[in-house]
Write a protein that holds these residues in place. Sequence first.
Motif, PDB file in Angstrom:
ATOM      1  N   ASP A 169       0.857  -1.188   0.000  1.00 55.63           N
ATOM      2  CA  ASP A 169       0.000   0.000   0.000  1.00 55.63           C
ATOM      3  C   ASP A 169       0.891   1.235   0.000  1.00 55.63           C
ATOM      4  O   ASP A 169       1.938   1.255   0.662  1.00 55.63           O
ATOM      5  N   ILE A 170       0.474   2.232  -0.760  1.00 57.38           N
ATOM      6  CA  ILE A 170       1.234   3.478  -0.866  1.00 57.38           C
ATOM      7  C   ILE A 170       0.289   4.638  -0.587  1.00 57.38           C
ATOM      8  O   ILE A 170      -0.817   4.687  -1.136  1.00 57.38           O
ATOM      9  N   VAL A 216      -8.767  12.422   3.512  1.00 57.07           N
ATOM     10  CA  VAL A 216      -8.229  11.125   3.932  1.00 57.07           C
ATOM     11  C   VAL A 216      -7.645  11.274   5.331  1.00 57.07           C
ATOM     12  O   VAL A 216      -6.934  12.249   5.604  1.00 57.07           O
ATOM     13  N   PRO A 217      -7.910  10.335   6.249  1.00 59.55           N
ATOM     14  CA  PRO A 217      -7.339  10.433   7.592  1.00 59.55           C
ATOM     15  C   PRO A 217      -5.816  10.445   7.564  1.00 59.55           C
ATOM     16  O   PRO A 217      -5.187   9.783   6.738  1.00 59.55           O
ATOM     17  N   ARG A 219      -2.739   9.138   9.260  1.00 59.96           N
ATOM     18  CA  ARG A 219      -2.358   8.071  10.206  1.00 59.96           C
ATOM     19  C   ARG A 219      -0.893   7.685  10.044  1.00 59.96           C
ATOM     20  O   ARG A 219      -0.490   6.594  10.432  1.00 59.96           O
ATOM     21  N   ARG A 220      -0.116   8.572   9.483  1.00 57.39           N
ATOM     22  CA  ARG A 220       1.271   8.259   9.143  1.00 57.39           C
ATOM     23  C   ARG A 220       2.076   7.781  10.347  1.00 57.39           C
ATOM     24  O   ARG A 220       2.920   6.884  10.223  1.00 57.39           O
ATOM     25  N   MET A 221       1.833   8.345  11.497  1.00 63.53           N
ATOM     26  CA  MET A 221       2.632   8.040  12.687  1.00 63.53           C
ATOM     27  C   MET A 221       1.992   6.964  13.561  1.00 63.53           C
ATOM     28  O   MET A 221       2.351   6.810  14.716  1.00 63.53           O
ATOM     29  N   HIS A 222       1.059   6.199  12.995  1.00 57.91           N
ATOM     30  CA  HIS A 222       0.327   5.210  13.792  1.00 57.91           C
ATOM     31  C   HIS A 222       0.473   3.805  13.210  1.00 57.91           C
ATOM     32  O   HIS A 222      -0.510   3.070  13.054  1.00 57.91           O
ATOM     33  N   TYR A 223       1.695   3.419  12.907  1.00 54.99           N
ATOM     34  CA  TYR A 223       1.952   2.067  12.425  1.00 54.99           C
ATOM     35  C   TYR A 223       1.810   1.085  13.574  1.00 54.99           C
ATOM     36  O   TYR A 223       2.442   1.251  14.633  1.00 54.99           O
ATOM     37  N   ASN A 326      -6.444   1.911  12.610  1.00 51.17           N
ATOM     38  CA  ASN A 326      -5.468   2.858  12.045  1.00 51.17           C
ATOM     39  C   ASN A 326      -5.199   2.616  10.566  1.00 51.17           C
ATOM     40  O   ASN A 326      -4.046   2.637  10.114  1.00 51.17           O
ATOM     41  N   LEU A 327      -6.279   2.389   9.820  1.00 56.59           N
ATOM     42  CA  LEU A 327      -6.098   2.271   8.380  1.00 56.59           C
ATOM     43  C   LEU A 327      -5.812   3.646   7.778  1.00 56.59           C
ATOM     44  O   LEU A 327      -6.017   4.679   8.406  1.00 56.59           O
ATOM     45  N   HIS A 328      -5.329   3.638   6.548  1.00 57.46           N
ATOM     46  CA  HIS A 328      -4.760   4.794   5.850  1.00 57.46           C
ATOM     47  C   HIS A 328      -3.363   5.105   6.377  1.00 57.46           C
ATOM     48  O   HIS A 328      -2.798   6.137   6.048  1.00 57.46           O
TER      49      HIS A 328
END
Length: 425
Positions: A169-170, A216-217, A219-223, A326-328
Amino acid sequence: MPDLLVTGYYRYTDIWFEWALALPEVAMSIPLKSVLSYEALVDPLHPLRLPGKDGIELSMGTFANGEARLLFSSAQVEYIRYWLHAMHLTRELVPLPYSECLIRRSSLQTLAPVVYKDAKSLKGADIDKMNKRLKKGGGADSGLTARRIVFEHVRSLWLQNRGVWCAIDIEAWEMDSTMLTEFGWSFVRWENGQAVEERGHFIVKENRWYTNGKYVPERRMHYNFGESEALTRKEFKERVNALLDSFSQYGSVFLVFHDANQDIKFLRSPAIAAPLENLSYILPDTIKPGLFVVDTSDLFGALLGDSHDRRALERAATQLGLQPTNLHNAGNDAHYTLLALREMAEGGPLDMQRRRRWPTQTVGVKVVQNEEEEDDDDDEWGFGVQSAVAAPKAQDVTETPEAEVLPEANLYAQAAQKVEVVAAA
């Protein structure tokens, strides 16, 4: 010149209902019907029980029109003939079914083994009934037929436990899709029959100020599954390409997406410039070297009986009981995409799986919503409370790798030779 050995498959119904009726003697038909009865087939001591299998292994084949058929292999039919004679249950070898009944492998779009553990599940397979519903409710729908064939094709390939399957996913900035912000992956391969999994998440340093949130939400820092790696644009491009290059050693490479079009565009963009010249949207008949696309949105559409719509990953994962969070975030999306693939590929044949997951909402070959669910804006995932709970794993049906179909023929052939010696004695 020796006779050419022709192998293939017989419809379960032809063997169970028609074969005994065509025999010249009742003394042959009675023992044949007995050894092929539902209760006998699932007995641990049945002659067709393969070592290590928790039930009777048959095959599920799909034709070009999307119809599925439960099948006996010609090796199984041959072995039953020899076994009955060797056990002195028939005076002579039972004649083979009519040659017109034999289905060649080339006539089947897909083929996957399936194991039935008890008589109830075998008797309740209702394959013919589902085919009638397919003709009535969607037989003329070429889009649905194509999705159904792809679903069973992916299942048969996945169950071989070979190659590498990598979900990707990108994410990009919502105001400028050329500005890539994240790359996530999750893959599985097999060593000595054991699954080896790996996953990760890259963030582009220079683009960290380009945040989403309007459409779009963010969520970059929520891996959820480890530490994210912050890379420069140059490092990002190199690491993604190095990852893709590393897969070539495994032969068959399946790139898995949930709605593939945009992610493939990102892979081909200057920000990554992945070498995808040989990427194929047509899946191979069996595991072989190559680079192939698998789209879980198509698989989920087949499961719902939908010919064209693509459900969002969150909806699909939720209805499959995966409880995504935490999708996206690209890493999380890749992880749940691979889980969704595994859940569907290992969940049993398509129509049986649908009925098991949504027994009260399955009509024909489709899953339907009631009016309240369609009008309920708060329930954006669709099928109500039931869909939020993981569907129980089938206890009566399991699958085994297609790779075992051919060795199985050798096993039965070897056993038949031994039985023939006993009969001669």
